[in-house]
Write a protein that holds these residues in place. Structure first.
Motif, mmCIF file in Angstrom:
data_model
loop_
_atom_site.group_PDB
_atom_site.id
_atom_site.type_symbol
_atom_site.label_atom_id
_atom_site.label_comp_id
_atom_site.label_asym_id
_atom_site.label_seq_id
_atom_site.Cartn_x
_atom_site.Cartn_y
_atom_site.Cartn_z
ATOM 1 N N GLN A 117 -48.371 52.037 46.374
ATOM 2 C CA GLN A 117 -48.937 53.378 46.224
ATOM 3 C C GLN A 117 -48.326 54.010 44.975
ATOM 4 N N GLY A 118 -49.059 53.922 43.863
ATOM 5 C CA GLY A 118 -48.530 54.412 42.603
ATOM 6 C C GLY A 118 -47.364 53.552 42.153
ATOM 7 N N SER A 119 -46.217 54.184 41.950
ATOM 8 C CA SER A 119 -45.010 53.452 41.564
ATOM 9 C C SER A 119 -44.196 53.003 42.766
ATOM 10 N N SER A 120 -44.625 53.373 43.970
ATOM 11 C CA SER A 120 -43.894 53.012 45.183
ATOM 12 C C SER A 120 -44.355 51.640 45.684
ATOM 13 N N PHE A 121 -43.386 50.784 45.977
ATOM 14 C CA PHE A 121 -43.672 49.440 46.467
ATOM 15 C C PHE A 121 -42.835 49.193 47.718
ATOM 16 N N VAL A 122 -43.510 48.887 48.831
ATOM 17 C CA VAL A 122 -42.835 48.702 50.114
ATOM 18 C C VAL A 122 -43.109 47.283 50.606
ATOM 19 N N VAL A 123 -42.060 46.623 51.084
ATOM 20 C CA VAL A 123 -42.147 45.273 51.627
ATOM 21 C C VAL A 123 -41.669 45.303 53.071
ATOM 22 N N LEU A 124 -42.410 44.647 53.949
ATOM 23 C CA LEU A 124 -42.042 44.585 55.366
ATOM 24 C C LEU A 124 -42.140 43.138 55.835
ATOM 25 N N LEU A 125 -41.083 42.671 56.465
ATOM 26 C CA LEU A 125 -41.038 41.325 57.037
ATOM 27 C C LEU A 125 -40.720 41.449 58.515
ATOM 28 N N VAL A 126 -41.517 40.802 59.359
ATOM 29 C CA VAL A 126 -41.339 40.922 60.808
ATOM 30 C C VAL A 126 -41.181 39.533 61.417
ATOM 31 N N TYR A 127 -40.238 39.412 62.352
ATOM 32 C CA TYR A 127 -40.068 38.212 63.154
ATOM 33 C C TYR A 127 -39.985 38.663 64.607
ATOM 34 N N VAL A 128 -41.072 38.437 65.365
ATOM 35 C CA VAL A 128 -41.213 38.920 66.744
ATOM 36 C C VAL A 128 -41.097 40.436 66.734
ATOM 37 N N ASP A 129 -39.957 41.004 67.129
ATOM 38 C CA ASP A 129 -39.796 42.453 67.101
ATOM 39 C C ASP A 129 -38.628 42.891 66.214
ATOM 40 N N ASP A 130 -38.158 41.995 65.356
ATOM 41 C CA ASP A 130 -37.126 42.335 64.367
ATOM 42 C C ASP A 130 -37.794 42.511 63.011
ATOM 43 N N ILE A 131 -37.487 43.630 62.346
ATOM 44 C CA ILE A 131 -38.202 44.010 61.131
ATOM 45 C C ILE A 131 -37.206 44.309 60.012
ATOM 46 N N ILE A 132 -37.536 43.829 58.813
ATOM 47 C CA ILE A 132 -36.786 44.173 57.599
ATOM 48 C C ILE A 132 -37.699 44.984 56.686
ATOM 49 N N ASP A 176 -38.425 52.950 46.791
ATOM 50 C CA ASP A 176 -38.571 54.375 47.071
ATOM 51 C C ASP A 176 -37.982 54.652 48.455
ATOM 52 N N SER A 177 -36.829 55.318 48.509
ATOM 53 C CA SER A 177 -36.189 55.608 49.796
ATOM 54 C C SER A 177 -37.019 56.543 50.657
ATOM 55 N N GLN A 178 -37.778 57.437 50.032
ATOM 56 C CA GLN A 178 -38.619 58.344 50.807
ATOM 57 C C GLN A 178 -39.737 57.585 51.512
ATOM 58 N N ALA A 179 -40.274 56.565 50.857
ATOM 59 C CA ALA A 179 -41.323 55.759 51.481
ATOM 60 C C ALA A 179 -40.779 55.013 52.697
ATOM 61 N N ILE A 180 -39.535 54.573 52.636
ATOM 62 C CA ILE A 180 -38.917 53.911 53.779
ATOM 63 C C ILE A 180 -38.796 54.884 54.951
ATOM 64 N N SER A 181 -38.355 56.107 54.671
ATOM 65 C CA SER A 181 -38.205 57.110 55.737
ATOM 66 C C SER A 181 -39.543 57.443 56.373
ATOM 67 N N GLN A 182 -40.574 57.598 55.553
ATOM 68 C CA GLN A 182 -41.896 57.915 56.083
ATOM 69 C C GLN A 182 -42.458 56.766 56.922
ATOM 70 N N LEU A 183 -42.261 55.558 56.462
ATOM 71 C CA LEU A 183 -42.749 54.406 57.208
ATOM 72 C C LEU A 183 -42.002 54.250 58.532
ATOM 73 N N THR A 184 -40.690 54.486 58.520
ATOM 74 C CA THR A 184 -39.905 54.405 59.755
ATOM 75 C C THR A 184 -40.371 55.442 60.768
#
Length: 385
Positions: free
Chosen positions: A74-89, A94-102
């Motif tokens: 989203q613009g200059s913000s880049f978010v990566v999510l990796l999931v294994y069963v119910d464990d997520i990285i 962008d730290s704000q994008a992490i907070s919003q996604l959480t």
């Protein structure tokens, strides 16, 4: 004690049935499950389907290289999510994008935010300005302690160079479960200990009928782990963005089946990111054929890694380098003519040649003494190791 008659609405185990269901065995009515329940066979599939659908609806894209990997730009913000069963990285620039996604995921599911990544699936993660280090120190010490080898003398290398293990060596173990459990735990340890890959691959061939000599060899691997249990893999923050692979093969290395062993390791810059030590599925008629099968497997890994880099929005314009110490194999890859010695590996030939002609892969010769993949090919003595 006489028979007990259950009241209507209960099954034979005394469980309360839903309204409208009868406990009569002749009844044609059954219960229809409208929501997946925990521990059912399809529960994990249904959970991942719901989780991935939620991410896709919120603007994420699912990787074609790894379906458990999601990205969002989203613009200059880049978010990566990796999931294994119910464990997520989660990772982002962008730290704000992490907070919003959480916060968003917390409204959809019940989450526990454990803060910065330090421990994931048995992997210990340490990070500083120089790079990221991954190890399994706690896991390694648990294995050594379980086998009672904490007070044993450490070994300098995992397997004797002249050791030739076979299915008929030694006396059969009274309890083979001890060996199977140990080798299974060592297999998981190869995630951060690539230097024991050959030894563990060799030991895993005797899971059906393990013998005392096999168990002794496995204990030596543990004594090697004891020498430096905190050892792991380091990913440097300062590196050249270029994929380099080294492939090798041990022709007819298995004394029981005479199959060859495929070995390769892939570096991104100076950081080791992928490796394999695996027995080939068919018997090779020559060392060049065994080497070429190893080269084809390495080429497949390079193609997958290039696709994964693309998911990270990382461009890799130059050709990936593939080093091989067999000149005959390099000539087969460069020569578009088939003859009777190569026609039975036609698919592998076509695949590698196409990638070379497309400029995706570039093959180079390397001296056997400088072949890094040797550590995945055979048990080396202390000096070469």
């Amino acid at each position: 004690m006489g028979p007990i008659t259950l009241p209507p609405g209960f099954d034979c185990k005394g469980n309360l049935l839903p309204t409208g269901c009868s406990s009569n065995k002749e009844s044609s009515k059954v219960c229809k499950l409208t929501k997946s329940l925990y521990s059912l066979k399809q529960a994990s599939r249904q959970w991942f389907s719901k989780f991935s659908t939620t991410l896709l609806n919120s603007g994420f894209s699912q990787s074609r290289s790894d379906y458990s990997f999601f990205t969002r730009v989203q613009g200059s913000s880049f978010v990566v999510l990796l999931v294994y069963v119910d464990d997520i990285i989660l990772a982002s620039n962008d730290s704000q994008a992490i907070s919003q996604l959480t916060d968003f995921l917390n409204t959809q599911f019940k989450l526990k935010d454990r803060g910065p990544l330090k421990f994931f699936l048995g992997l210990e993660v340490a990070r500083n300005t120089q790079g990221i280090s991954i190890s399994q120190c706690k896991y390694a010490l648990e294995i050594i302690d379980e086998c009672g080898l904490l007070a044993s003398k450490p070994a300098k290398f995992p397997m004797e160079s002249n050791l030739k293990l076979s299915q008929s060596d030694g006396v059969s173990l009274e309890d083979p479960l001890v060996y199977r459990r140990l080798v299974g735990r060592l297999l998981y340890l190869t995630i951060t200990w690539p230097d024991i890959s050959y030894a563990v691959q060799k030991l895993s061939q005797f899971m059906a009928h393990p013998r005392q000599t096999h168990l002794d060899a496995a204990y030596r691997v543990l004594r090697y782990l004891k020498s430096s249990p905190g050892q792991g893999i380091f990913f440097s923050a300062a590196f050249e963005l270029h994929l380099k692979a080294f492939c090798d093969s041990d022709w007819a290395g298995c004394p029981d089946t005479h199959r060859s062993i495929t070995r390769y390791c892939v570096f991104l810059g100076d950081s080791l990111i992928s490796w394999k030590s695996k027995k080939q599925q068919t018997v090779s008629r020559s060392s060049a054929e065994a080497e070429y099968r190893s080269m084809a497997s390495t080429a497949c890994e390079l193609i997958w890694l290039l696709a994964l880099l693309k998911d990270f929005n990382i461009e890799h314009p130059q050709a990936a380098l593939l080093f091989c110490d067999s000149k005959a194999t390099l000539h087969i890859a460069a020569n578009p003519v088939f003859h009777e010695r190569t026609k039975h590996i036609e698919l592998d030939c076509h695949f590698v040649r196409d990638k070379i002609q497309d400029g995706i892969i570039r093959t180079l010769h390397i001296n056997t003494q400088h072949q890094i993949a040797n550590i995945f090919t055979e048990a080396l003595a202390w000096g070469p190791f």
